[in-house]
Enzyme design. Structure first.
Site, mmCIF file in Angstrom:
data_model
loop_
_atom_site.group_PDB
_atom_site.id
_atom_site.type_symbol
_atom_site.label_atom_id
_atom_site.label_comp_id
_atom_site.label_asym_id
_atom_site.label_seq_id
_atom_site.Cartn_x
_atom_site.Cartn_y
_atom_site.Cartn_z
ATOM 1 C CE1 TYR A 147 -4.215 1.793 0.947
ATOM 2 C CE2 TYR A 147 -2.685 3.173 2.176
ATOM 3 C CZ TYR A 147 -3.939 2.964 1.630
ATOM 4 O OH TYR A 147 -4.923 3.926 1.773
ATOM 5 C CB ILE A 180 -10.393 9.124 6.943
ATOM 6 C CG1 ILE A 180 -9.290 10.022 6.354
ATOM 7 C CG2 ILE A 180 -11.761 9.795 6.822
ATOM 8 C CD1 ILE A 180 -9.071 11.359 7.036
HETATM 9 N N1 CAA Z 1 1.934 1.030 14.927
HETATM 10 C C1 CAA Z 1 2.500 0.498 16.019
HETATM 11 N N2 CAA Z 1 2.667 -0.813 16.198
HETATM 12 C C2 CAA Z 1 2.240 -1.630 15.228
HETATM 13 C C3 CAA Z 1 1.638 -1.161 14.054
HETATM 14 C C4 CAA Z 1 1.501 0.228 13.942
HETATM 15 N N3 CAA Z 1 0.936 0.782 12.883
HETATM 16 N N4 CAA Z 1 1.326 -2.196 13.286
HETATM 17 C C5 CAA Z 1 1.731 -3.292 13.930
HETATM 18 N N5 CAA Z 1 2.271 -2.963 15.121
HETATM 19 C C6 CAA Z 1 2.817 -3.841 16.109
HETATM 20 C C7 CAA Z 1 1.742 -4.649 16.816
HETATM 21 O O1 CAA Z 1 1.128 -3.906 17.869
HETATM 22 C C8 CAA Z 1 2.502 -5.830 17.296
HETATM 23 O O2 CAA Z 1 3.264 -5.470 18.438
HETATM 24 P P1 CAA Z 1 3.377 -6.480 19.664
HETATM 25 O O3 CAA Z 1 4.015 -7.703 19.112
HETATM 26 O O4 CAA Z 1 4.214 -5.715 20.641
HETATM 27 O O5 CAA Z 1 1.962 -6.698 20.147
HETATM 28 C C9 CAA Z 1 3.506 -6.072 16.170
HETATM 29 O O6 CAA Z 1 3.616 -4.836 15.468
HETATM 30 C C10 CAA Z 1 3.041 -7.165 15.222
HETATM 31 O O7 CAA Z 1 1.752 -6.813 14.786
HETATM 32 P P2 CAA Z 1 0.580 -7.821 14.759
HETATM 33 O O8 CAA Z 1 0.579 -8.729 15.944
HETATM 34 O O9 CAA Z 1 -0.675 -7.057 14.503
HETATM 35 O O10 CAA Z 1 0.996 -8.720 13.523
HETATM 36 P P3 CAA Z 1 0.086 -9.387 12.471
HETATM 37 O O11 CAA Z 1 0.984 -10.076 11.537
HETATM 38 O O12 CAA Z 1 -1.022 -10.139 13.102
HETATM 39 O O13 CAA Z 1 -0.613 -8.161 11.738
HETATM 40 C C11 CAA Z 1 -0.764 -6.233 10.495
HETATM 41 C C12 CAA Z 1 0.179 -7.258 11.059
HETATM 42 C C13 CAA Z 1 -1.781 -6.895 9.569
HETATM 43 C C14 CAA Z 1 0.116 -5.310 9.664
HETATM 44 C C15 CAA Z 1 -1.501 -5.480 11.583
HETATM 45 O O14 CAA Z 1 -0.608 -5.067 12.558
HETATM 46 C C16 CAA Z 1 -2.181 -4.251 11.051
HETATM 47 O O15 CAA Z 1 -3.250 -4.334 10.466
HETATM 48 N N6 CAA Z 1 -1.550 -3.102 11.262
HETATM 49 C C17 CAA Z 1 -2.127 -1.842 10.794
HETATM 50 C C18 CAA Z 1 -1.536 -1.441 9.482
HETATM 51 C C19 CAA Z 1 -2.141 -0.140 9.126
HETATM 52 O O16 CAA Z 1 -1.891 0.887 9.701
HETATM 53 N N7 CAA Z 1 -2.981 -0.153 8.084
HETATM 54 C C20 CAA Z 1 -3.675 1.032 7.683
HETATM 55 C C21 CAA Z 1 -5.004 0.635 7.150
HETATM 56 S S1 CAA Z 1 -6.033 2.045 6.868
HETATM 57 C C22 CAA Z 1 -5.374 2.725 5.483
HETATM 58 O O17 CAA Z 1 -4.512 2.213 4.843
HETATM 59 C C23 CAA Z 1 -5.961 4.053 5.090
HETATM 60 C C24 CAA Z 1 -4.913 5.064 5.005
HETATM 61 O O18 CAA Z 1 -4.514 5.431 3.914
HETATM 62 C C25 CAA Z 1 -4.387 5.668 6.225
#
Ligand code: CAA
Length: 240
Positions: A147, A180
């Site tokens: 992304y 958002i």
């Molecule tokens: N900020 C801080 N910490 C984060 C993070 C973030 N954005 N993303 C992941 N982490 C951390 C988790 O909290 C976790 O830490 P711990 O092990 O200490 O608990 C570690 O990284 C591993 O994460 P997950 O356990 O969640 O790992 P996973 O493999 O199950 O999932 C993931 C990974 C799918 C990337 C999930 O973390 C996730 O969905 N993260 C969010 C990603 C994100 O910000 N996407 C934006 C979507 S909205 C969008 O894209 C619109 C836009 O334009 C803004």
């Protein structure tokens, strides 16, 4: 004459707000959507805005869809490339399908959608193209190599095309929203989202209409000197 605007992904989320804001301002609005028929039907019932279904990741479908709209509704003066998807996952767990789906839908779609719309804009000497990028294309985001790469590409696309079209009366700009209040952001794990909101100086998620109002400005009569620019709307989360 009333100008016609096409909003991709225009029946839900940020796209829906953009469609509504443009319609309210007097534009003749048409929405594209990719998959959710129920939401599209509800959107058209609620707003009276027609919705045309095709995948923006399919070049032929984009060319055909735009030709159909120009035939049935009228020439497209304004194109808002808003449609986008996420297939989040850390890089070491991401497969090639998740990479390709996001690159095709969020970046290649700009070429597929803009090229057929551009022909008429060039001939008429007027056009507005607004590309919706993301804070994550500017700053990067863990779990979003696909992304972030696609959205970063949107900025290069905008700046190159803006130079090509400036003398033809066509402006091309990017809006980079932060987090958002949409279904896409609601899908982020709660704990992760909390940590993201904690980093937003304004202290909250943005609202879709806060993006739509900026799109409206870029499409309006007073924005002819703004081209190749990027407007960041992210509550101060990333300042650039
Ligand atoms: N900020 C801080 N910490 C984060 C993070 C973030 N954005 N993303 C992941 N982490 C951390 C988790 O909290 C976790 O830490 P711990 O092990 O200490 O608990 C570690 O990284 C591993 O994460 P997950 O356990 O969640 O790992 P996973 O493999 O199950 O999932 C993931 C990974 C799918 C990337 C999930 O973390 C996730 O969905 N993260 C969010 C990603 C994100 O910000 N996407 C934006 C979507 S909205 C969008 O894209 C619109 C836009 O334009 C803004």
């Amino acid at each position: 004459m009333t100008k016609t605007a096409l909003v991709s992904g225009g029946t839900r989320g940020i796209g829906k707000s953009i469609s509504l804001a443009l319609k309210k301002a007097g534009f003749n609005v048409v929405a594209n959507y990719g998959g959710n028929d129920d939401a599209a039907r509800a959107f058209t019932d609620e707003t009276g805005i027609p919705a045309f279904k095709w995948s923006v990741a399919d070049a032929d479908a984009c060319a055909n869809g735009i030709a159909k709209i120009e035939e049935e509704v009228g020439p497209i003066d304004i194109l808002v490339n808003n449609a986008g998807i996420t297939r989040d996952g850390f890089m070491h767990k991401m497969d090639v399908d998740a990479w390709n789906a996001v690159i095709e839908t969020n970046l290649s779609s700009l070429f597929y959608m803009t090229k057929p719309a551009l022909e008429g804009m060039r001939a008429r000497g007027f056009g507005r193209v607004v590309n919706i990028s993301s804070i994550n294309g500017q700053a990067g985001q863990m779990g979003q190599a696909n992304y972030s790469a696609a959205k970063a590409g949107v900025h290069g696309f905008t700046k190159a095309l803006a130079q090509e079209t400036a003398r033809k009366g066509i402006t091309v700009n990017t809006i980079a929203p932060g987090y958002i209040n949409t279904d896409m952001v609601a899908a982020v794990p709660e704990k992760v989202l909390e940590s993201i909101i904690a980093k937003i100086p304004v202290g909250r998620l943005g609202e879709a209409d806060e993006i739509a109002q900026a799109v409206l400005y870029l499409c309006g009569p007073n924005s002819g000197f703004i081209t190749g620019s990027c407007l960041s709307i992210n509550g101060g989360q990333h300042m650039c």
